[in-house]
Enzyme design. Structure first.
Site, short mmCIF file in Angstrom:
data_model
loop_
_atom_site.label_atom_id
_atom_site.label_comp_id
_atom_site.label_asym_id
_atom_site.label_seq_id
_atom_site.Cartn_x
_atom_site.Cartn_y
_atom_site.Cartn_z
N GLU A 63 -64.78 21.54 4.72
CA GLU A 63 -65.33 20.58 5.49
C GLU A 63 -66.52 20.61 6.30
O GLU A 63 -66.86 20.26 6.74
CB GLU A 63 -64.81 19.36 5.50
CG GLU A 63 -63.89 18.31 4.57
CD GLU A 63 -62.94 17.12 4.92
OE1 GLU A 63 -63.13 16.84 5.56
OE2 GLU A 63 -62.51 17.04 4.57
N ASP A 89 -66.70 7.72 11.61
CA ASP A 89 -66.42 8.35 12.82
C ASP A 89 -65.66 8.06 13.91
O ASP A 89 -66.82 6.81 14.20
CB ASP A 89 -67.58 9.37 12.65
CG ASP A 89 -68.15 9.98 11.66
OD1 ASP A 89 -66.90 10.53 10.79
OD2 ASP A 89 -68.81 10.05 11.29
N TYR A 121 -57.77 12.49 0.37
CA TYR A 121 -57.46 12.53 1.29
C TYR A 121 -56.95 12.03 2.11
O TYR A 121 -57.69 10.58 1.87
CB TYR A 121 -59.67 12.75 1.75
CG TYR A 121 -58.88 13.26 3.48
CD1 TYR A 121 -58.81 12.26 4.69
CD2 TYR A 121 -60.42 14.25 3.44
CE1 TYR A 121 -58.81 12.41 5.29
CE2 TYR A 121 -60.32 14.37 4.92
CZ TYR A 121 -60.10 13.38 5.88
OH TYR A 121 -59.63 13.93 7.24
#
Length: 263
Positions: A49, A60, A175
């Site tokens: 990734e 994030d 995911y």
């Protein structure tokens, strides 16, 4: 069949779990980043990734935010990120690369041009965290038509009503985000993750890979044991941020990969 599809078919045939590793492209600089990425397949990474640096990330945590800032300060751009992938492909034509980031840089480049350039650079899939399924016509469907997988995130708050929508145009793998909140925060717990993975797998034949909160070989093994594989990002990025030499970073990556592969 994309490289991602081929990789998971191979892993399934060998009864093996996947290990996915995330790094920010260009962190701490282009050359070091390329060296880390080039070393990943030999360290046991099944899917790479590659983070696309962006000035205003949302999902994030501080570790990856700082990595993005370091990369941007070192002159990293979308163009240079694709260049890095192109450079990697000169020596490796089989390891899948997923580009992970936000829509703004892609939109600025123009979707059609971006998809052509990404395909030419050897990118196999996209994770674009700020494009919900309601916006599939924007990028997801054109990406699939261009031969790239579009990988969607499912989270602990993706309920049974929402899940089919999330899975609708997803390909490559799903995911699953093991914890609520930002990357690099709490530790993932296999006991919490297992029923969620089972719930998702009851609605899709795609592999379910679990990320967020995996920081050690032990957790990598435990999580891969209840899913189709594990993703580690912040723990690897932290090593890079601390100035660990490339060999040290890759040794840590190998320990995480060995953990997942022993599940």
């Amino acid at each position: 069949m994309t490289r991602i599809d081929a990789k998971f078919a191979e892993l399934t045939a060998n009864n093996k779990k996947a290990f996915v590793a995330y790094v920010m492209a260009g962190d701490p600089d282009y050359d070091t980043s390329l060296e880390v990425v080039k070393g990943m397949p030999a360290a046991g990474v099944d899917v790479i990734e590659l983070g696309l640096p962006f000035t205003d990330p949302m999902a994030d945590g501080p570790t990856i935010q700082l990595a993005g800032q370091r990369a941007l300060d070192a002159g990293m751009t979308l163009e240079r990120t694709l260049q890095l992938a192109t450079e990697f492909r000169k020596g490796d034509d089989t390891t899948p690369i997923v580009l992970m980031g936000y829509y703004n840089p892609i939109y600025s480049r123009g979707v059609e041009r971006f998809l052509q350039d990404a395909k030419a650079a050897g990118i196999d899939g996209l994770i674009v965290v700020d494009l919900p399924p309601e916006e599939d016509d924007e990028l997801c469907i054109p990406a699939q038509q261009a031969g790239l997988n579009f990988i969607r995130l499912a989270t602990p708050t993706t309920d049974d009503k929402r899940l089919p929508k999330v899975l609708q145009n997803t390909s490559g793998f799903v995911y699953y985000v093991s914890i609520t909140g930002i990357t690099g925060a709490a530790e993932a717990e296999a006991v919490d993750v297992a029923p969620e993975v089972a719930r998702i797998k009851s609605q899709t034949e795609l592999p379910v890979i679990v990320g967020f909160g995996i920081k050690s070989p032990e957790t990598s093994r435990a999580i891969a044991g209840v899913a189709d594989g594990a993703v580690v990002g912040s723990a690897i990025v932290a090593k890079i941020g601390n100035g660990e030499p490339v060999d040290g970073v890759l040794a840590f990556v190998k320990s995480l990969a060995d953990g997942a592969h022993s599940a």
